[in-house]
Design an enzyme around this catalytic site. Structure first.
Site, PDB file in Angstrom:
ATOM      1  N   ASP A  49      46.428  17.305  28.003  1.00  0.00           N
ATOM      2  CA  ASP A  49      46.361  18.499  27.145  1.00  0.00           C
ATOM      3  C   ASP A  49      47.054  19.685  27.827  1.00  0.00           C
ATOM      4  O   ASP A  49      47.220  20.748  27.223  1.00  0.00           O
ATOM      5  CB  ASP A  49      44.921  18.822  26.740  1.00  0.00           C
ATOM      6  CG  ASP A  49      44.043  19.233  27.909  1.00  0.00           C
ATOM      7  OD1 ASP A  49      44.522  19.253  29.056  1.00  0.00           O
ATOM      8  OD2 ASP A  49      42.857  19.536  27.672  1.00  0.00           O
ATOM      9  N   SER A  50      47.521  19.490  29.056  1.00  0.00           N
ATOM     10  CA  SER A  50      48.356  20.498  29.702  1.00  0.00           C
ATOM     11  C   SER A  50      49.680  20.664  28.954  1.00  0.00           C
ATOM     12  O   SER A  50      50.441  21.591  29.248  1.00  0.00           O
ATOM     13  CB  SER A  50      48.608  20.126  31.173  1.00  0.00           C
ATOM     14  OG  SER A  50      49.088  18.800  31.270  1.00  0.00           O
ATOM     15  N   LYS A 118      41.460   9.756  28.444  1.00  0.00           N
ATOM     16  CA  LYS A 118      40.712  10.526  29.449  1.00  0.00           C
ATOM     17  C   LYS A 118      39.904  11.611  28.747  1.00  0.00           C
ATOM     18  O   LYS A 118      40.377  12.195  27.758  1.00  0.00           O
ATOM     19  CB  LYS A 118      41.675  11.171  30.454  1.00  0.00           C
ATOM     20  CG  LYS A 118      40.960  12.006  31.525  1.00  0.00           C
ATOM     21  CD  LYS A 118      41.891  12.491  32.605  1.00  0.00           C
ATOM     22  CE  LYS A 118      42.624  13.761  32.276  1.00  0.00           C
ATOM     23  NZ  LYS A 118      41.773  14.928  31.943  1.00  0.00           N
ATOM     24  N   GLU A 120      36.879  14.919  29.701  1.00  0.00           N
ATOM     25  CA  GLU A 120      36.358  15.763  30.780  1.00  0.00           C
ATOM     26  C   GLU A 120      34.843  15.847  30.736  1.00  0.00           C
ATOM     27  O   GLU A 120      34.247  15.846  29.654  1.00  0.00           O
ATOM     28  CB  GLU A 120      36.919  17.187  30.651  1.00  0.00           C
ATOM     29  CG  GLU A 120      38.419  17.268  30.858  1.00  0.00           C
ATOM     30  CD  GLU A 120      38.931  18.700  30.755  1.00  0.00           C
ATOM     31  OE1 GLU A 120      38.123  19.642  30.577  1.00  0.00           O
ATOM     32  OE2 GLU A 120      40.157  18.869  30.847  1.00  0.00           O
ATOM     33  N   GLU A 196      39.613  17.303  39.973  1.00  0.00           N
ATOM     34  CA  GLU A 196      40.521  18.461  40.011  1.00  0.00           C
ATOM     35  C   GLU A 196      39.880  19.607  40.792  1.00  0.00           C
ATOM     36  O   GLU A 196      38.731  19.998  40.515  1.00  0.00           O
ATOM     37  CB  GLU A 196      40.844  18.906  38.568  1.00  0.00           C
ATOM     38  CG  GLU A 196      41.801  20.085  38.528  1.00  0.00           C
ATOM     39  CD  GLU A 196      42.386  20.374  37.144  1.00  0.00           C
ATOM     40  OE1 GLU A 196      42.107  19.605  36.205  1.00  0.00           O
ATOM     41  OE2 GLU A 196      43.118  21.361  37.013  1.00  0.00           O
TER      42      GLU A 196
HETATM   43  O1  KIV Z   1      45.915  17.797  31.126  1.00  0.00           O
HETATM   44  C1  KIV Z   1      46.241  17.548  32.297  1.00  0.00           C
HETATM   45  O2  KIV Z   1      47.414  17.613  32.685  1.00  0.00           O
HETATM   46  C2  KIV Z   1      45.204  17.138  33.237  1.00  0.00           C
HETATM   47  C3  KIV Z   1      45.627  16.958  34.662  1.00  0.00           C
HETATM   48  C4  KIV Z   1      45.296  18.176  35.432  1.00  0.00           C
HETATM   49  C5  KIV Z   1      45.042  15.734  35.255  1.00  0.00           C
HETATM   50  O3  KIV Z   1      44.086  16.966  32.877  1.00  0.00           O
END
Ligand code: KIV
Length: 298
Positions: A49-50, A118, A120, A196
Site C-alpha cells: 500500500d506504499s 499481507k 498489519e 518494521e
Molecule cells: O506497503 C509497504 O510497502 C510495506 C512495506 C514497508 C513492507 O508494508
C-alpha cells in the site's frame, strides 16, 4: 503464466530460513520495474500500500483502496515469473470483518494474481489470519510500525511522505509484547512476518523464536530477510530515511534527463537527422502539385 524452474514459493521461503539463506524482498508497482526485479532474482516482489504515497501522490496509506492495489498488482503480475508475488490488503479491506478479509484476500488472488497477501497488526487480526489461511491463501503478518493504523499522526497533517523513525521494542516490556504478538500470529497461521522499525535486539529475539521467516525493514541485521521500498532503493525519493539505503540516485539522474530533453527541444537540437524519416524527393514534389490542384496552395 510460464514460471521458471527455480520459482519461489511459500515453502521455498521457509526452507531458506531453515538453511540460513537470507531472503530479499522489494516493493514494485509497475510492469517494467517488476521485470527488472524478477531478472535480478529478488525472492519476493510485493505490491504494497506504499503505492499510495510513493506513486499515487496520496498523503496517507489510509487512502489506498482495493482498486488501487488491484490495478498495480495486475501490471506487476504480467511481469513476474520467478519471484513470490505478495500483495497488501489495504486499509479497511480486512479490519471491519473476517468476511471482508477473506473476500478481499480472494480478490487479490483471483483478480490480481497474488500468491499471498499481507495484513498489519497483531491480536485484533488473528481471526482474519486464521480465516484467510483456512481459505487456502498464504498470509504474511506485519508488526512494529504499522502505517495503516498509525498513519494519522504521521501522515495526514504532514507534507512528509514515508515513515517517521519511531522504533518499537526499545524497552523490555514492549519487546516482550512484540515477541508474544509474533508468536500468536505464527500460531494463527502466517507463513512469514514483516517487522518494521523495531530495535535490532527485539527483532533478533523474534527471528530466533519464530520458525517462519522474519523479514525486516528498519529492524536490523539479524532478520531472515530484508524488504525495502523500491523508490527508496533506487533513490527516487528525496528523503533520507533511517530504515532505507539508496543504491543509486535515480531522482538526480531523471531530473538531469528531463532538463536535458527540455533544453534540446527548446534549442532545436532534438530531433536530429538520426530521428527522422524522409519522403522520396519525387513524392515530395508530387505533394506540392496535389496541394496546388486542390486550390489549397497557401
Ligand atoms: O506497503 C509497504 O510497502 C510495506 C512495506 C514497508 C513492507 O508494508
Amino acid at each position: 503464466m510460464a514460471t521458471t524452474p527455480d520459482k519461489i514459493t511459500a515453502s521455498s521461503l521457509q526452507s531458506k530460513k531453515q538453511r540460513g539463506h537470507k531472503i530479499s524482498m522489494l516493493t514494485a508497482y509497475d510492469y517494467p520495474t517488476a521485470i527488472l526485479q524478477d531478472a535480478a532474482k529478488i525472492d519476493v516482489i510485493f505490491v504494497g500500500d506504499s503505492v499510495g504515497t510513493n506513486v499515487l501522490g496520496y498523503r496517507s496509506p489510509q487512502q489506498v483502496t482495493m482498486d488501487d492495489i488491484l490495478h498495480h498488482l495486475r501490471a506487476v503480475r504480467r511481469a513476474v515469473r520467478r519471484a513470490f508475488l505478495l500483495a497488501d490488503l489495504p486499509f479497511m479491506s480486512y479490519q471491519p470483518s473476517v468476511e471482508a478479509a477473506v473476500k478481499n484476500a480472494g480478490r487479490l488472488v483471483q483478480e490480481g494474481g497474488a500468491e499471498g497477501v499481507k495484513l498489519e497488526g497483531g491480536e485484533p487480526v488473528l481471526p482474519q489470519v486464521r480465516a484467510i489461511g483456512a481459505a487456502g491463501i498464504p498470509v504474511v503478518g506485519h508488526l512494529g510500525f504499522t502505517p495503516q493504523s498509525q498513519a494519522r499522526e504521521y501522515y495526514l497533517f504532514s507534507d512528509r511522505r514515508g515513515t517517521v523513525p519511531k522504533f518499537q521494542g526499545k524497552g523490555p516490556r514492549g519487546a516482550k509484547a512484540l515477541v508474544e504478538q509474533a508468536l500468536r500470529l505464527e500460531d494463527a497461521g502466517v507463513f512469514a512476518l514483516v517487522l518494521e522499525l523495531v530495535t535490532e535486539e527485539a527483532a533478533q529475539v523474534v527471528t530466533e523464536r519464530l520458525e517462519i521467516p522474519v523479514i525486516g525493514i528498519g529492524a536490523g541485521r539479524h532478520c531472515d530477510g530484508q524488504v525495502l521500498i523500491n523508490h527508496d532503493l533506487v533513490g527516487l525519493n528525496d528523503e533520507d530515511l533511517v530504515l532505507a539505503k539508496a543504491y543509486g540516485q535515480t531522482r538526480r539522474a531523471w531530473l538531469d534527463i528531463f532538463t536535458a530533453y527540455r533544453q534540446e527541444v527548446e534549442e532545436g537540437r532534438f530531433p536530429t537527422a538520426d530521428n527522422v524519416a524522409h519522403m522520396d524527393p519525387d513524392k515530395r514534389a508530387k505533394l506540392d502539385e496535389l496541394l496546388k490542384g486542390n486550390g489549397q496552395g497557401r
